[in-house]
Design an enzyme around this catalytic site. Structure first.
Site, PDB file in Angstrom:
ATOM      1  N   HIS A  80       2.940  10.092  25.390  1.00 12.35           N
ATOM      2  CA  HIS A  80       1.885  10.413  26.338  1.00 12.35           C
ATOM      3  C   HIS A  80       0.648   9.571  26.041  1.00 12.35           C
ATOM      4  CE1 HIS A  80       3.582  14.613  27.551  1.00 12.35           C
ATOM      5  NE2 HIS A  80       4.452  13.634  27.712  1.00 12.35           N
ATOM      6  N   GLU A  82      -2.448  10.435  25.675  1.00  8.88           N
ATOM      7  CA  GLU A  82      -3.283  11.011  24.618  1.00  8.88           C
ATOM      8  C   GLU A  82      -2.696  10.704  23.246  1.00  8.88           C
ATOM      9  OE1 GLU A  82      -3.171  14.007  28.114  1.00  8.88           O
ATOM     10  OE2 GLU A  82      -1.800  12.610  27.135  1.00  8.88           O
TER      11      GLU A  82
END
Length: 155
Positions: A80, A82
């Site tokens: 992801h 993040e």
């Protein structure tokens, strides 16, 4: 003042949306930037680990198996946005504790737990994500959480 000049939140969210254009995910393009003291520290977008084939070449396993968004995160080639931003901080020795995250989408539960332990103090996101547990944990951790309307960042 120049009315076309974005405020800081708009500025960093626009950067997150630009970062998302590098994503190789076939289902959802996500970009994230970590910011401290009005300075961008690191960025990340969702895609396969370096040196591995991206979903654009290998195909989307989640799509093939009909896995709904927000479920079974481990069945995916990609990291992801993040996660990639946190990893970039670690690889390059950038201190992200106390930073704010600007993301094109609400973090999932896995990313929420990482952001909590990394010491992120504020999360600003534009698009939603079907994961109420992540929002609950972020709030429980005392992290400031804000959703920006996509209309707020149009170019």
């Amino acid at each position: 003042m120049n009315s076309e000049r974005p405020n800081w939140d708009e500025y960093f969210m626009k950067i997150a949306h630009l970062v998302a254009t590098r994503s190789t995910c076939m289902r959802r393009k996500v970009g994230a930037v970590l910011v401290k003291d009005k300075r961008m520290l690191v960025s990340g977008y969702n895609g396969a680990p370096q040196s591995l084939r991206h979903c654009e070449q290998a195909g989307c396993l989640r799509q093939k198996l009909n896995i709904p968004s927000g479920e079974r995160h481990e069945i995916c080639r990609g990291l992801h946005a993040e996660q990639n931003a946190i990893i970039q901080g670690a690889v390059f020795g950038v201190q992200i504790k106390g930073a704010a995250l600007y993301s094109t989408h609400q973090p999932c539960i896995l990313c929420a737990k990482m952001l909590i332990n990394a010491g992120v103090q504020k999360i600003i996101y534009s698009g939603g994500y079907p994961d109420d547990l992540s929002l609950d944990m972020i709030r429980e951790a005392g992290i400031t959480l804000c959703q920006m309307d996509l209309g707020d960042i149009s170019t």
